[in-house]
Scaffold this motif. Sequence first.
Motif, short mmCIF file in Angstrom:
data_model
loop_
_atom_site.label_atom_id
_atom_site.label_comp_id
_atom_site.label_asym_id
_atom_site.label_seq_id
_atom_site.Cartn_x
_atom_site.Cartn_y
_atom_site.Cartn_z
N ILE A 58 -1.38 -41.31 -36.30
CA ILE A 58 -1.80 -42.66 -35.95
C ILE A 58 -3.18 -42.62 -35.31
O ILE A 58 -3.47 -41.76 -34.48
CB ILE A 58 -0.81 -43.30 -34.94
N TYR B 225 4.84 -38.94 -32.68
CA TYR B 225 3.69 -39.27 -33.53
C TYR B 225 2.52 -38.40 -33.11
O TYR B 225 2.37 -38.06 -31.94
CB TYR B 225 3.31 -40.75 -33.38
N LEU C 238 -1.49 -45.01 -40.43
CA LEU C 238 -1.28 -46.14 -39.54
C LEU C 238 -2.41 -46.18 -38.53
O LEU C 238 -2.81 -45.14 -38.00
CB LEU C 238 0.06 -46.01 -38.80
N ILE D 122 5.99 -50.62 -35.37
CA ILE D 122 5.60 -49.42 -36.11
C ILE D 122 6.74 -48.94 -37.01
O ILE D 122 6.55 -48.62 -38.18
CB ILE D 122 5.14 -48.30 -35.15
#
Length: 117
Positions: free
Chosen positions: A5, A27, A49, A114
Amino acid sequence: MNKKILIVEDDVVFCRLLTKFLSRNNYEVMDAQNGKDAFELMEMNEFKLAILDYRLPDMTGLEILEKLKSKSPGSKIILITRYGDQDIANQAIEKGADAFISKPINPNELLEVINKL
């Protein structure tokens, strides 16, 4: 989705809070406090993302959104702003944003968004 991310947020404290929170939720997070640094990270990494603040010191989150979408059309984008302006939300969606969230943001609610993407 790969779990890398990009967060672009000029509020350093809030940015670190999000980075630590998402890192604890498995993440891989990279962050930048301005558009220039975000572009450099985008050149060296592939992000599936991105969480983009609308108002940044050197550009808007929409400009970063456009660049990321041109590089990785399948990327998911969440645009955040403390200005709950419907025009900004409409522009973001038109340019390919997948979600628009107004500040203040609850990290758990962000994680829910998310996970739905």
